[in-house]
Design a protein around this motif. Structure first.
Motif, PDB file in Angstrom:
ATOM      1  N   PRO A  87       4.303  -3.980  -1.308  1.00 13.41           N
ATOM      2  CA  PRO A  87       3.864  -2.796  -0.560  1.00 13.41           C
ATOM      3  C   PRO A  87       4.987  -1.765  -0.362  1.00 13.41           C
ATOM      4  CG  PRO A  87       3.077  -4.815   0.482  1.00 13.41           C
ATOM      5  CD  PRO A  87       4.023  -5.236  -0.599  1.00 13.41           C
ATOM      6  N   TRP A  94       4.966   6.087  -4.337  1.00  7.68           N
ATOM      7  CA  TRP A  94       4.065   7.138  -3.819  1.00  7.68           C
ATOM      8  C   TRP A  94       4.871   8.301  -3.269  1.00  7.68           C
ATOM      9  CZ3 TRP A  94       1.025  10.601  -1.632  1.00  7.68           C
ATOM     10  CH2 TRP A  94       0.895  10.747  -0.244  1.00  7.68           C
ATOM     11  N   VAL A 224       1.148  14.608   5.547  1.00  3.66           N
ATOM     12  CA  VAL A 224       0.750  14.880   6.925  1.00  3.66           C
ATOM     13  C   VAL A 224       1.474  13.932   7.870  1.00  3.66           C
ATOM     14  CG1 VAL A 224      -1.527  15.629   6.163  1.00  3.66           C
ATOM     15  CG2 VAL A 224      -1.225  13.278   6.947  1.00  3.66           C
ATOM     16  N   MET A 242      -5.090  16.694   5.981  1.00  3.18           N
ATOM     17  CA  MET A 242      -5.074  15.883   4.750  1.00  3.18           C
ATOM     18  C   MET A 242      -5.731  16.630   3.611  1.00  3.18           C
ATOM     19  SD  MET A 242      -5.934  12.066   6.178  1.00  3.18           S
ATOM     20  CE  MET A 242      -5.996  11.239   4.584  1.00  3.18           C
ATOM     21  N   LEU A 259      -6.898   7.073  -2.637  1.00  7.85           N
ATOM     22  CA  LEU A 259      -5.462   6.819  -2.632  1.00  7.85           C
ATOM     23  C   LEU A 259      -4.998   6.238  -1.303  1.00  7.85           C
ATOM     24  CD1 LEU A 259      -3.741   9.901  -4.295  1.00  7.85           C
ATOM     25  CD2 LEU A 259      -3.579   7.506  -5.017  1.00  7.85           C
ATOM     26  N   GLY A 263      -3.778   2.475  -0.966  1.00  6.43           N
ATOM     27  CA  GLY A 263      -2.378   2.258  -0.571  1.00  6.43           C
ATOM     28  C   GLY A 263      -2.283   1.390   0.664  1.00  6.43           C
ATOM     29  N   HIS A 264      -3.111   1.694   1.646  1.00  8.02           N
ATOM     30  CA  HIS A 264      -3.014   0.971   2.915  1.00  8.02           C
ATOM     31  C   HIS A 264      -3.785  -0.343   2.912  1.00  8.02           C
ATOM     32  CE1 HIS A 264      -1.649   4.912   5.064  1.00  8.02           C
ATOM     33  NE2 HIS A 264      -0.768   4.443   4.203  1.00  8.02           N
ATOM     34  N   GLY A 267       0.558  -3.914   2.784  1.00  5.56           N
ATOM     35  CA  GLY A 267       1.757  -3.664   3.571  1.00  5.56           C
ATOM     36  C   GLY A 267       1.538  -3.356   5.031  1.00  5.56           C
ATOM     37  N   LYS A 268       2.583  -2.820   5.620  1.00  4.61           N
ATOM     38  CA  LYS A 268       2.556  -2.554   7.052  1.00  4.61           C
ATOM     39  C   LYS A 268       3.437  -1.369   7.404  1.00  4.61           C
ATOM     40  CE  LYS A 268       4.878  -5.096  10.071  1.00  4.61           C
ATOM     41  NZ  LYS A 268       6.065  -4.400  10.624  1.00  4.61           N
ATOM     42  N   ALA A 269       3.237  -0.894   8.604  1.00  5.10           N
ATOM     43  CA  ALA A 269       4.110   0.128   9.175  1.00  5.10           C
ATOM     44  C   ALA A 269       5.119  -0.560  10.096  1.00  5.10           C
ATOM     45  CB  ALA A 269       3.283   1.137   9.952  1.00  5.10           C
ATOM     46  N   HIS A 270       6.258   0.105  10.302  1.00 11.40           N
ATOM     47  CA  HIS A 270       7.371  -0.521  11.012  1.00 11.40           C
ATOM     48  C   HIS A 270       7.773   0.266  12.243  1.00 11.40           C
ATOM     49  CE1 HIS A 270       7.413  -1.954   6.854  1.00 11.40           C
ATOM     50  NE2 HIS A 270       7.878  -3.104   7.356  1.00 11.40           N
ATOM     51  N   THR A 309      10.714   2.146  11.045  1.00 14.43           N
ATOM     52  CA  THR A 309      10.702   3.174  10.003  1.00 14.43           C
ATOM     53  C   THR A 309       9.928   4.366  10.535  1.00 14.43           C
ATOM     54  OG1 THR A 309      10.798   1.436   8.315  1.00 14.43           O
ATOM     55  CG2 THR A 309      10.199   3.646   7.573  1.00 14.43           C
ATOM     56  N   SER A 310       8.606   4.307  10.459  1.00 13.02           N
ATOM     57  CA  SER A 310       7.808   5.423  10.996  1.00 13.02           C
ATOM     58  C   SER A 310       7.698   5.349  12.511  1.00 13.02           C
ATOM     59  CB  SER A 310       6.410   5.378  10.396  1.00 13.02           C
ATOM     60  OG  SER A 310       5.772   4.166  10.767  1.00 13.02           O
ATOM     61  N   TRP A 316      -2.527  -2.720   8.123  1.00  8.59           N
ATOM     62  CA  TRP A 316      -3.863  -2.124   8.170  1.00  8.59           C
ATOM     63  C   TRP A 316      -4.943  -3.205   8.052  1.00  8.59           C
ATOM     64  CZ3 TRP A 316       0.366   0.166   6.025  1.00  8.59           C
ATOM     65  CH2 TRP A 316       0.643   1.486   6.399  1.00  8.59           C
ATOM     66  N   TRP A 408      -4.191   7.042  -8.684  1.00 10.80           N
ATOM     67  CA  TRP A 408      -2.788   6.615  -8.699  1.00 10.80           C
ATOM     68  C   TRP A 408      -2.110   7.046 -10.003  1.00 10.80           C
ATOM     69  CZ3 TRP A 408       0.903   4.740  -5.534  1.00 10.80           C
ATOM     70  CH2 TRP A 408       2.038   4.164  -6.106  1.00 10.80           C
TER      71      TRP A 408
HETATM   72  C1  HEM Z   1       3.074   2.853   4.732  1.00  7.06           C
HETATM   73  C2  HEM Z   1       1.333   7.025   6.392  1.00  7.06           C
HETATM   74  C3  HEM Z   1      -0.925   7.798   2.206  1.00  7.06           C
HETATM   75  C4  HEM Z   1       0.832   3.631   0.559  1.00  7.06           C
HETATM   76  C5  HEM Z   1       2.839   3.948   5.513  1.00  7.06           C
HETATM   77  C6  HEM Z   1       3.385   4.150   6.811  1.00  7.06           C
HETATM   78  C7  HEM Z   1       2.887   5.291   7.288  1.00  7.06           C
HETATM   79  C8  HEM Z   1       2.034   5.856   6.292  1.00  7.06           C
HETATM   80  C9  HEM Z   1       3.169   5.912   8.637  1.00  7.06           C
HETATM   81  C10 HEM Z   1       4.355   3.212   7.494  1.00  7.06           C
HETATM   82  C11 HEM Z   1       5.791   3.396   7.044  1.00  7.06           C
HETATM   83  C12 HEM Z   1       6.641   2.388   7.754  1.00  7.06           C
HETATM   84  O1  HEM Z   1       6.759   2.490   8.981  1.00  7.06           O
HETATM   85  O2  HEM Z   1       7.176   1.491   7.090  1.00  7.06           O
HETATM   86  C13 HEM Z   1       0.549   7.581   5.404  1.00  7.06           C
HETATM   87  C14 HEM Z   1      -0.183   8.804   5.532  1.00  7.06           C
HETATM   88  C15 HEM Z   1      -0.815   9.019   4.360  1.00  7.06           C
HETATM   89  C16 HEM Z   1      -0.488   7.922   3.498  1.00  7.06           C
HETATM   90  C17 HEM Z   1      -0.208   9.661   6.769  1.00  7.06           C
HETATM   91  C18 HEM Z   1      -1.702  10.164   3.953  1.00  7.06           C
HETATM   92  C19 HEM Z   1      -2.511  10.771   4.706  1.00  7.06           C
HETATM   93  C20 HEM Z   1      -0.569   6.765   1.375  1.00  7.06           C
HETATM   94  C21 HEM Z   1      -0.876   6.705  -0.011  1.00  7.06           C
HETATM   95  C22 HEM Z   1      -0.374   5.525  -0.481  1.00  7.06           C
HETATM   96  C23 HEM Z   1       0.246   4.849   0.627  1.00  7.06           C
HETATM   97  C24 HEM Z   1      -1.614   7.793  -0.799  1.00  7.06           C
HETATM   98  C25 HEM Z   1      -0.406   4.957  -1.855  1.00  7.06           C
HETATM   99  C26 HEM Z   1      -1.338   5.151  -2.722  1.00  7.06           C
HETATM  100  C27 HEM Z   1       1.501   3.012   1.591  1.00  7.06           C
HETATM  101  C28 HEM Z   1       1.989   1.654   1.550  1.00  7.06           C
HETATM  102  C29 HEM Z   1       2.641   1.434   2.763  1.00  7.06           C
HETATM  103  C30 HEM Z   1       2.527   2.660   3.508  1.00  7.06           C
HETATM  104  C31 HEM Z   1       1.806   0.660   0.412  1.00  7.06           C
HETATM  105  C32 HEM Z   1       3.277   0.135   3.232  1.00  7.06           C
HETATM  106  C33 HEM Z   1       4.755   0.123   3.032  1.00  7.06           C
HETATM  107  C34 HEM Z   1       5.377  -1.177   3.483  1.00  7.06           C
HETATM  108  O3  HEM Z   1       4.661  -2.175   3.661  1.00  7.06           O
HETATM  109  O4  HEM Z   1       6.589  -1.198   3.668  1.00  7.06           O
HETATM  110  N1  HEM Z   1       2.026   5.018   5.210  1.00  7.06           N
HETATM  111  N2  HEM Z   1       0.336   7.085   4.170  1.00  7.06           N
HETATM  112  N3  HEM Z   1       0.128   5.644   1.738  1.00  7.06           N
HETATM  113  N4  HEM Z   1       1.819   3.592   2.788  1.00  7.06           N
HETATM  114 FE1  HEM Z   1       1.026   5.295   3.485  1.00  7.06          FE
END
Ligand code: HEM
Length: 726
Positions: A87, A94, A224, A242, A259, A263-264, A267-270, A309-310, A316, A408
């Motif tokens: 993730p 991305w 965003v 968005m 997408l 993507g979500h 993985g996770k947010a931190h 991180t964020s 999710w 993607w």
């Molecule tokens: C993680 C927001 C779109 C893939 C995150 C995190 C946030 C976020 C806040 C957490 C980061 C952290 O704290 O580690 C958003 C927003 C999006 C968006 C606001 C659009 C509106 C996408 C897209 C993809 C994606 C388009 C891929 C196709 C991921 C993945 C993670 C992630 C895989 C997990 C990372 C990890 O596990 O370390 N995203 N994201 N996101 N996002 Fe998004």
């Protein structure tokens, strides 16, 4: 809009500089490595290194196998959540691709810019420095055979595949650069998103606040704010943001939902800690951190369980390292309430979540924790249009898989230009409309070329018409995303044939004539050949004999192969080469000229010689005589430079033109001599451009001027001939 007391709006929204806020503004203390640039190229591989050749020797399967192994090879200095880096690498890929914007084609994954400031230090790219460092042993091992730029995207693909997700394909061919891009506008704000800078879309003013080519809603974001516009956790407003931002990266609403949801699924947010304990971003980081930023003074070093991180915390879905149907299920089946993460971020938590729907803790799978949604995810549930798409995808998982895989692929390849530039065994066979397909052309024989040339010469088409048409066709090219250009002859298709800058009526007439003369040549070739004929005449009439090279073999695209909407952003708002600027823009005319020259891949002398030559050839838009400093119209002479730099003329701004038009009078006689725009006078007023313009005005350089013009012209005509290299 700045009031006398210095209050009010921080920016004057009526003007901005071309580049806005740059690295030196953000990090004045940064080492000025670029003072060495004049001493030699910064690329250590040298000019003759051919990345495409090196990539062809890559052991692609071995590299992919190493990447699969890396996914689960957790390192103590940055432990893998759930024992799987997949993730994290998807987010890296991305964010590498996600800076792309349609407006000027800049940003995107194609040169590995995530390694450099400002991107390496954007708040939204938090901790991705660790992702790149995890990849370093593999980059080191495969060396010149894989660029960082390709590695980011390939790693994202392998991550998705290794967790069972759908992948459409991969094309290599992104050559690395070794310095930050200097030509890109990221915005003018002097604060980052997390320092309380306002959102670029103001609720009461709509989207116009999101200016120029920008595709992110606040400084330092990919798109965003996950917590909602300006931190306001309103899913409907988040949906609005968005839609606006993803559209600017060429994604429709269905692609946007696919997408984000896909993507979500991983993985996770931190956000399990105190964000105030984080150190500076990499560009301002401590020397001993060797490029790491956001170093935490939290007791565990802020890794694993305590990563921030964020600031948002949680996964999710309940299955964060496997492709699944759980994202839409959890999003749509549960009601959510607004809560705060340990780091204080606003996020949404399912109400009365069943234990089997909870996620394992990233650091200990025996612990169950609630899942979460960001405000942006909630937009996919709450906004009616997004909701309909979400429900359709939930009910038709195959459709969701296909939409995610395709979106993607588009996201990560959008800035690579035509498919002929893709390398490697995983390039999909299917042609996609956003690749601007052009059918292969055939190389015409010399005899055919000569025959068509003779006919064009006798056609009655003027030098000005031939030059304007060839320029209009080729000059849409932009090196930022390799779109546009003369190949395909899209100049005769919508929307280009109707652009005001191309003088539709004149254009239609010229194209019609060329169509009747072209014989076996493609229209794309005939248009460029018309330019050759025009130039040859102008050169001969000026008394020189300098040959004009022509390389045929272009193909003609059809209207069906042309996505009209996606071509709209290629329409020039101004073109200093044609002295075209229908209205005053926020960016100065001369800066717009510089920007276009930059997108065309021109050097300073190339831009200079082209402007000087195009003026005397009569390439100006319409009948505009500005900058036409010659009495020998249609001859390729250096008159533009001679008359601009001499002291015969006194220039002043035309009253009422708002410093857009200028008039010269004879210093002695007082009568009007010439008229000009800012795109003319800048070659006299700017000391660096003047220094080059002087060369072209000097005695003994008349022929050099002609030769240099021909060379620069030919470069523009052939800028998109990737088929020749392949
Ligand atoms: C993680 C927001 C779109 C893939 C995150 C995190 C946030 C976020 C806040 C957490 C980061 C952290 O704290 O580690 C958003 C927003 C999006 C968006 C606001 C659009 C509106 C996408 C897209 C993809 C994606 C388009 C891929 C196709 C991921 C993945 C993670 C992630 C895989 C997990 C990372 C990890 O596990 O370390 N995203 N994201 N996101 N996002 Fe998004």
């Amino acid at each position: 809009s700045i009031d006398k007391n210095g209050g009010g709006c921080p920016f004057d929204h009526s003007v901005r500089s071309l580049l806005g806020r740059t690295n030196r503004d953000w990090w004045p203390q940064a080492l000025a490595v670029d003072i060495l640039s004049p001493n030699g190229p910064v690329n250590p591989m040298g000019d003759d290194f051919d990345y495409a050749e090196a990539f062809k020797q890559l052991d692609y399967d071995a590299l992919k196998a190493d990447l699969v192994a890396l996914m689960t090879d957790s390192q103590p200095w940055w432990p893998a959540d759930y024992g799987h880096y997949g993730p994290f690498f998807i987010r890296m890929a991305w964010h590498a691709a996600g800076t792309y914007r349609t407006g000027d084609g800049r940003g995107g994954a194609n040169s590995g810019q995530q390694r450099f400031a400002p991107l390496d230090s954007w708040p939204d790219n938090g901790n991705l420095d660790k992702a790149r460092r995890l990849l370093w042993p593999i980059k080191q091992k495969y060396g010149k055979h894989i660029s960082w730029a390709d590695l980011f995207i390939l790693t994202g693909n392998v991550a998705i595949e290794s967790m069972g997700g759908p992948v459409f394909g991969f094309g290599g061919g992104r050559a690395d650069v070794y310095e930050p891009e200097k030509d890109i506008y990221w915005g003018e704000e002097d604060k980052w998103v997390n320092e309380g800078v306002e959102t670029r879309i103001r609720p009461d003013e709509g989207y116009h606040e999101l200016d120029g080519p920008l595709a992110a809603i606040q400084m330092g974001l990919i798109y965003v704010n996950p917590e909602g516009p300006g931190g306001n956790p309103d899913p409907l407003l988040s949906a609005r943001d968005m839609k606006a931002t993803f559209e600017r990266m060429a994604m429709n609403h269905e692609e946007t939902v696919a997408l984000t949801a896909g993507g979500h699924t991983f993985g996770k947010a931190h956000g399990n800690g105190d964000p105030s304990l984080l150190g500076a971003a990499p560009a301002g980081g401590d020397l001993t951190a060797l490029g790491f930023g956001w170093v935490s003074t939290h007791e565990s070093g802020g890794i694993g369980e305590h990563t921030v991180t964020s600031g948002i915390e949680g996964a999710w879905v309940n299955t964060p390292t496997e492709w699944s149907e759980n994202y839409f299920r959890l999003l749509l089946d549960y009601e959510y309430e607004l809560v705060r993460s340990p780091a204080g971020a606003q996020q949404w938590q399912p109400i009365n979540q069943r234990e089997e729907d909870m996620a394992p803790a990233a650091w200990d799978s025996s612990i169950k924790v609630p899942t979460m949604m960001t405000t942006a995810d909630m937009a996919l549930k709450v906004d009616p249009e997004f909701r309909a798409i979400s429900e359709r995808f939930r009910n038709d998982h195959e459709a969701f898989k296909d939409a995610f895989a395709r979106a993607w692929f588009k996201l990560t390849h959008r800035d690579m230009g035509p498919k002929v530039r893709y390398l490697g065994p995983d390039v999909p066979a299917e042609d996609l409309i956003w690749q601007d397909p052009v059918p292969a052309g055939t190389m015409p024989s010399d005899a055919d070329v000569d025959a068509v040339k003779a006919k064009i010469r006798d056609s009655g088409l003027t030098v000005s018409q031939l030059i304007k048409t060839a320029w209009a066709s080729a000059s849409t090219y932009r090196k930022s995303d390799h779109r546009g250009g003369a190949n395909g002859a899209r100049i005769r298709l919508a929307p280009q044939k109707d652009w005001e800058v191309n003088e539709p009526e004149m254009l239609a007439k010229v194209l019609d004539t060329l169509e009747g003369l072209r014989g076996t040549l493609s229209m794309a070739d005939a248009i460029v050949l018309g330019g050759v004929v025009g130039l040859e005449k102008a050169i001969a009439d000026a008394g020189f004999s300098v040959p004009v090279p022509f390389t045929g073999g272009r193909g003609d695209a059809t209207q069906e192969q042309t996505d009209v909407d996606s071509f709209a952003p290629l329409e020039p708002q101004a073109d200093g080469f044609r002295n075209y600027q229908p209205k005053k823009l926020r960016v100065l005319t001369e800066e717009m000229l510089l920007d276009r020259a930059s997108l065309l891949g021109l050097s300073v002398p190339e831009m200079t010689v082209l402007v000087g030559g195009l003026r005397v050839l009569g390439a100006n838009h319409g009948e505009r005589g500005h900058g036409h400093f010659t009495k020998r119209a249609g001859q390729l002479t250096n008159d533009f430079f001679v008359n601009l730099l001499g002291m015969t003329n006194v220039w002043k701004s035309v009253e009422g033109s708002d410093d857009q038009e200028y008039i010269a009078s004879d210093r002695a006689g007082g009568h009007e001599t010439w008229r000009a725009t800012r795109a003319d006078l800048v070659f006299g007023s700017n000391s660096e451009l003047r220094a080059v313009a002087e060369i072209y005005a000097e005695t003994g350089h008349e022929e050099k001027f002609v030769k240099d013009f021909v060379k620069a012209w030919t470069k523009v005509m052939n800028a998109d001939r990737f088929d020749l290299a392949a």
